[in-house]
Design a protein around this motif. Sequence first.
Motif, PDB file in Angstrom:
ATOM      1  N   ASN A   1      11.970  13.611  -3.791  1.00 19.66           N
ATOM      2  CA  ASN A   1      13.347  13.218  -4.087  1.00 19.66           C
ATOM      3  C   ASN A   1      13.969  12.600  -2.840  1.00 19.66           C
ATOM      4  N   PRO A   2      13.842  11.290  -2.681  1.00 20.97           N
ATOM      5  CA  PRO A   2      14.326  10.633  -1.463  1.00 20.97           C
ATOM      6  C   PRO A   2      15.820  10.361  -1.516  1.00 20.97           C
ATOM      7  N   PRO A   3      16.406   9.968  -0.383  1.00 22.25           N
ATOM      8  CA  PRO A   3      17.811   9.554  -0.389  1.00 22.25           C
ATOM      9  C   PRO A   3      18.027   8.400  -1.369  1.00 22.25           C
ATOM     10  N   GLN A   4      19.215   8.291  -1.907  1.00 23.76           N
ATOM     11  CA  GLN A   4      19.483   7.317  -2.952  1.00 23.76           C
ATOM     12  C   GLN A   4      19.507   5.878  -2.443  1.00 23.76           C
ATOM     13  N   ASP A   5      19.667   5.682  -1.130  1.00 27.44           N
ATOM     14  CA  ASP A   5      19.829   4.332  -0.609  1.00 27.44           C
ATOM     15  C   ASP A   5      18.545   3.730  -0.056  1.00 27.44           C
TER      16      ASP A   5
ATOM     17  N   GLN B   1       0.834  -1.208   0.000  1.00 31.92           N
ATOM     18  CA  GLN B   1       0.000   0.000   0.000  1.00 31.92           C
ATOM     19  C   GLN B   1       0.862   1.248   0.000  1.00 31.92           C
ATOM     20  N   ARG B   2       1.910   1.203   0.774  1.00 32.97           N
ATOM     21  CA  ARG B   2       2.806   2.357   0.860  1.00 32.97           C
ATOM     22  C   ARG B   2       3.483   2.622  -0.486  1.00 32.97           C
ATOM     23  N   TYR B   3       3.914   1.557  -1.153  1.00 32.39           N
ATOM     24  CA  TYR B   3       4.531   1.712  -2.470  1.00 32.39           C
ATOM     25  C   TYR B   3       3.527   2.316  -3.452  1.00 32.39           C
ATOM     26  N   ILE B   4       2.297   1.827  -3.436  1.00 32.65           N
ATOM     27  CA  ILE B   4       1.253   2.326  -4.335  1.00 32.65           C
ATOM     28  C   ILE B   4       1.011   3.814  -4.105  1.00 32.65           C
ATOM     29  N   GLN B   5       1.012   4.226  -2.844  1.00 31.93           N
ATOM     30  CA  GLN B   5       0.804   5.646  -2.537  1.00 31.93           C
ATOM     31  C   GLN B   5       1.966   6.496  -3.030  1.00 31.93           C
ATOM     32  N   LEU B   6       3.191   6.093  -2.682  1.00 34.30           N
ATOM     33  CA  LEU B   6       4.359   6.887  -3.065  1.00 34.30           C
ATOM     34  C   LEU B   6       4.520   6.949  -4.579  1.00 34.30           C
ATOM     35  N   LYS B   7       4.264   5.831  -5.222  1.00 24.63           N
ATOM     36  CA  LYS B   7       4.448   5.761  -6.672  1.00 24.63           C
ATOM     37  C   LYS B   7       3.480   6.677  -7.413  1.00 24.63           C
ATOM     38  N   GLN B   8       2.259   6.832  -6.879  1.00 22.32           N
ATOM     39  CA  GLN B   8       1.215   7.527  -7.630  1.00 22.32           C
ATOM     40  C   GLN B   8       0.944   8.956  -7.165  1.00 22.32           C
TER      41      GLN B   8
ATOM     42  N   GLY C   1      16.089   2.275  -1.691  1.00 20.74           N
ATOM     43  CA  GLY C   1      15.656   1.058  -2.352  1.00 20.74           C
ATOM     44  C   GLY C   1      14.423   1.230  -3.212  1.00 20.74           C
ATOM     45  N   GLU C   2      13.870   0.097  -3.622  1.00 20.66           N
ATOM     46  CA  GLU C   2      12.778   0.078  -4.592  1.00 20.66           C
ATOM     47  C   GLU C   2      11.525   0.794  -4.098  1.00 20.66           C
ATOM     48  N   LEU C   3      11.283   0.754  -2.788  1.00 19.46           N
ATOM     49  CA  LEU C   3      10.091   1.395  -2.250  1.00 19.46           C
ATOM     50  C   LEU C   3      10.007   2.852  -2.672  1.00 19.46           C
ATOM     51  N   TYR C   4      11.167   3.499  -2.787  1.00 18.90           N
ATOM     52  CA  TYR C   4      11.179   4.928  -3.091  1.00 18.90           C
ATOM     53  C   TYR C   4      11.495   5.225  -4.559  1.00 18.90           C
ATOM     54  N   ASP C   5      11.300   4.209  -5.397  1.00 16.75           N
ATOM     55  CA  ASP C   5      11.375   4.456  -6.834  1.00 16.75           C
ATOM     56  C   ASP C   5      10.034   5.062  -7.239  1.00 16.75           C
ATOM     57  N   VAL C   6       9.931   6.372  -7.099  1.00 14.92           N
ATOM     58  CA  VAL C   6       8.626   7.021  -7.192  1.00 14.92           C
ATOM     59  C   VAL C   6       8.426   7.779  -8.502  1.00 14.92           C
ATOM     60  N   SER C   7       9.079   7.328  -9.572  1.00 12.23           N
ATOM     61  CA  SER C   7       8.751   7.910 -10.867  1.00 12.23           C
ATOM     62  C   SER C   7       7.296   7.600 -11.182  1.00 12.23           C
TER      63      SER C   7
ATOM     64  N   PHE D   1      -0.818  10.434   3.255  1.00 11.63           N
ATOM     65  CA  PHE D   1      -0.257   9.128   3.577  1.00 11.63           C
ATOM     66  C   PHE D   1       0.775   9.316   4.669  1.00 11.63           C
ATOM     67  N   TYR D   2       1.144   8.222   5.344  1.00 10.70           N
ATOM     68  CA  TYR D   2       2.121   8.289   6.430  1.00 10.70           C
ATOM     69  C   TYR D   2       3.534   8.447   5.886  1.00 10.70           C
TER      70      TYR D   2
END
Length: 533
Positions: free
Chosen positions: A456-460, A444-451, A462-468, A510-511
């Motif tokens: 611009n999160p820190p580079q480390d 759910q968190r990934y879905i929120q961040l992605k959409q 991971g995939e969760l913060y691939d928010v293109s 979102f949180y």
Amino acid sequence: MKIAIVGAGVSGLSLAYYLHKYSKGNIEIVVYEQADRVGGNALTQKLDLSPLGRPNTWVDMGVNDFNINTYKAMLELWEEIELPQDQYVGTLVNEASFFYYGATPEETYGFKVYNNGDIYGHNLDDETLKKIKQGFENFVIFLKEWYKENENKPSAFKITVEQFIHKYFTDIKYKQFVELALLPRINAMFFTYEESPMGRPPVLDMPMWLVSHYYVLQEGLGLPDDRPGKDNERKFFNQGCQNWLEFLKEKLTKDCKVNVQLGIDGIKVCSHGQGAYVYYNYGESSYYDKVVFCTPAYQVERITDSLTFTSNKLLQRTKEFRYVPCVVYANDDPSQVPPISDFICAYNVRIYDYNYALNSDRVPRPDGGKFDGMFKPYHMTYSANKHQPQSSEENPKEDFYVTVNPLNMSSKEFRDHILSQTNGEVARATFLHCKFTPEALEAQRYIQLKQIGNWNPPQDKGELYDVSRPSTFYLSGNYCNGAGLHTECILFSKDLAQAILDPKFVSENFYDHEGITGRHPAPAYIREVLELK
């Protein structure tokens, strides 16, 4: 631009409305729905009550009530579509019973909570009732305190129900409240982890932030005591929840020129070029620039071709959600409610054995017996006379109930009490409800961040913060935001509509568990209700 929406529940219909609004009517929108009705989990049935000597009526088998002081997104939508609230809203009797059903009247005990907070008990002494009442009062204080004191501690919102209890309810005086009120109520409103060890209440492992959304948004806990309409803020949908969604559908088709198609078979979505084809009715197809899935998560893979699904990380995240069948019956079975008529309330909750739970000494049950240690998640019985009182009758003598996951649904005794619809079919409904496992909440968190949470999160991270941002496929539904309450679904669809049309749009609903944004970690809509920064 052409956009297809798959699913005509509250998420799909509200998304269609906001896409039309924010595009100023400059996009073509088509809504596809497999069922022959709108609403999804909002299902209203018409009942034959002649066996009870009452006029036929309606009843909500799914989504059935709301809080008029906290469902701000839904009320704003109602105002915009000019829905006449006096015709679509009624006030329920906001009282709840909590009961342990013993083999004899002497072994049966429980209590009733009135709207004003007073408590009336059966086979419970005054001291116990006093402690339960104090527990309710302090729970309100502790819940708001938890949100306030952790303004700069985002990781605090990752704690479980058990950790919340250990932090705020360590005093033994709260034990009766926790075991006879708090844990039974959470167990009655959520599907929980069936993997929990025998004797350990599964509700203990639920994320506290998720549970708090129910208490804040449904029950108004944490709101100012002097808020307007406090005593009458719990409402039901007059003529059923499906009724207002039918109103929204008519608004979309007539005023917004949205094409809402019901009873569509064989839906399949296939990526093609920069857009996608939607195939339907086993031969027809249309091409769209964007497709939004507003179905339950488990359906996304089924209605997407394999290549499209496996090549899209956002869509693949829907596989993280697990669903459990939820069976609902309209009935007149007296064994589903407290055995004492004065204790039958709008909400009737069962008490289980929670003594194993809290890593402390066992407190004997009031009757001195032993529990069986079994739990039935998401079990609740509503009294129709109090939860959805009918305006056509004054003080009907014969009550009927809506029971979620009856404990004895396979028995002949229960089957003899099941009511029928006016079309002759059994008054029964089956829903698939999402289990909020850790994997599901991470998805759910990934879905929120992605959409809707582009930053611009820190580079480390991971995939969760691939928010293109997505370009063709999007997700909306009750699994995408918070506890999936109606107002959360509408709010997420509102944010998503803006993000689809403007990739620079960023929501705060979102949180922020890692403290990246610098704001209070809680979603904006929770902060607004609790009057936080």
